[in-house]
Design a protein around this motif. Structure first.
Motif, PDB file in Angstrom:
ATOM      1  N   ASP A  89      -8.532   3.168  34.889  1.00  0.00           N
ATOM      2  CA  ASP A  89      -7.906   3.041  36.603  1.00  0.00           C
ATOM      3  C   ASP A  89      -6.255   3.255  36.657  1.00  0.00           C
ATOM      4  O   ASP A  89      -5.669   2.349  36.082  1.00  0.00           O
ATOM      5  CB  ASP A  89      -8.557   1.867  37.205  1.00  0.00           C
ATOM      6  CG  ASP A  89      -8.166   2.139  38.890  1.00  0.00           C
ATOM      7  OD1 ASP A  89      -7.329   2.853  39.272  1.00  0.00           O
ATOM      8  OD2 ASP A  89      -8.843   1.398  39.679  1.00  0.00           O
ATOM      9  N   LEU A  91      -4.396   2.395  38.571  1.00  0.00           N
ATOM     10  CA  LEU A  91      -3.871   1.244  39.341  1.00  0.00           C
ATOM     11  C   LEU A  91      -3.429   0.237  38.158  1.00  0.00           C
ATOM     12  O   LEU A  91      -2.555  -0.359  38.211  1.00  0.00           O
ATOM     13  CB  LEU A  91      -4.798   0.591  40.114  1.00  0.00           C
ATOM     14  CG  LEU A  91      -4.302  -0.481  41.108  1.00  0.00           C
ATOM     15  CD1 LEU A  91      -3.029  -0.157  42.013  1.00  0.00           C
ATOM     16  CD2 LEU A  91      -5.451  -0.761  42.248  1.00  0.00           C
ATOM     17  N   GLU A  92      -4.042   0.301  37.044  1.00  0.00           N
ATOM     18  CA  GLU A  92      -3.747  -0.614  35.821  1.00  0.00           C
ATOM     19  C   GLU A  92      -2.238  -0.469  35.514  1.00  0.00           C
ATOM     20  O   GLU A  92      -1.766  -1.556  35.005  1.00  0.00           O
ATOM     21  CB  GLU A  92      -4.577  -0.308  34.790  1.00  0.00           C
ATOM     22  CG  GLU A  92      -5.924  -0.819  34.630  1.00  0.00           C
ATOM     23  CD  GLU A  92      -6.822  -0.248  33.486  1.00  0.00           C
ATOM     24  OE1 GLU A  92      -6.247  -0.254  32.477  1.00  0.00           O
ATOM     25  OE2 GLU A  92      -7.956   0.492  33.869  1.00  0.00           O
ATOM     26  N   GLU A  94       0.260  -0.149  37.461  1.00  0.00           N
ATOM     27  CA  GLU A  94       0.884  -1.207  38.221  1.00  0.00           C
ATOM     28  C   GLU A  94       0.862  -2.620  37.984  1.00  0.00           C
ATOM     29  O   GLU A  94       1.980  -3.310  37.866  1.00  0.00           O
ATOM     30  CB  GLU A  94       0.560  -1.197  39.874  1.00  0.00           C
ATOM     31  CG  GLU A  94       1.216  -1.877  40.924  1.00  0.00           C
ATOM     32  CD  GLU A  94       0.655  -1.626  42.086  1.00  0.00           C
ATOM     33  OE1 GLU A  94       0.727  -2.727  42.950  1.00  0.00           O
ATOM     34  OE2 GLU A  94       0.364  -0.349  42.547  1.00  0.00           O
ATOM     35  N   TYR A 119       0.584   7.564  39.586  1.00  0.00           N
ATOM     36  CA  TYR A 119       1.312   6.453  39.271  1.00  0.00           C
ATOM     37  C   TYR A 119       2.538   6.810  38.354  1.00  0.00           C
ATOM     38  O   TYR A 119       3.409   5.814  38.222  1.00  0.00           O
ATOM     39  CB  TYR A 119       0.656   5.360  38.865  1.00  0.00           C
ATOM     40  CG  TYR A 119      -0.255   4.566  39.783  1.00  0.00           C
ATOM     41  CD1 TYR A 119       0.350   3.668  40.656  1.00  0.00           C
ATOM     42  CD2 TYR A 119      -1.360   4.869  39.950  1.00  0.00           C
ATOM     43  CE1 TYR A 119      -0.549   3.141  41.356  1.00  0.00           C
ATOM     44  CE2 TYR A 119      -2.233   4.315  41.036  1.00  0.00           C
ATOM     45  CZ  TYR A 119      -1.742   3.417  41.756  1.00  0.00           C
ATOM     46  OH  TYR A 119      -2.251   2.636  42.501  1.00  0.00           O
TER      47      TYR A 119
END
Length: 143
Positions: A89, A91-92, A94, A119
């Motif tokens: 993901d 988001l990892e 971040e 990201y």
């Protein structure tokens, strides 16, 4: 300095040619973000090894598949090598502090950048590596 907007194809007949290609990049590219794309075993880490060796780095250069980030500093020049293969993901990124990593380096090599979509900063250079017989083919695209 970045590579001017263009596309270029380079045939790499063996590992030594891939290392030499990475070394050659030091003459033309020393800042920004480089996306390295290609299948497992295509030579992404080997290319980074060539780049680092040309700058005089003598330590181990391994794929950051499990650590996600390998930092290098050579005479005050900070380089980060990321491998996002195991990221499930974006988001990892971040959580690992990607923003801090990118702020503290001059040059970032990112393997498997498609796994960090949304990201990651835009690339200054994209290198697609493809297995071609017993060698590799590198396709470069830069802004």
């Amino acid at each position: 300095m970045g590579i001017e907007r263009s596309s270029r194809r380079v045939e790499l007949r063996d590992e030594a040619a891939t290392i030499a290609f990475g070394a050659d990049l030091t003459k033309r590219f020393d800042r920004g973000v480089v996306y390295l794309r290609g299948d497992l075993g295509a030579g992404k880490t080997t290319l980074v090894r060539g780049y680092l060796r040309a700058l005089g780095y003598e330590g181990s250069v391994k794929s950051p598949t499990y650590t996600l980030v390998e930092p290098y500093e050579i005479d005050g020049f900070a380089i980060a090598h990321l491998d996002l293969y195991r990221v499930t993901d974006p988001l990892e990124l971040e959580y690992i502090g990607l923003e801090d990593v990118l702020r503290d380096v001059s040059l970032t090599f990112i393997e498997w950048p498609e796994r960090g979509k949304g990201y990651l900063p835009a690339p200054d250079l994209i290198i697609d590596l493809e297995i071609h017989g017993s060698g590799r083919v590198a396709q470069l695209a830069g802004n």
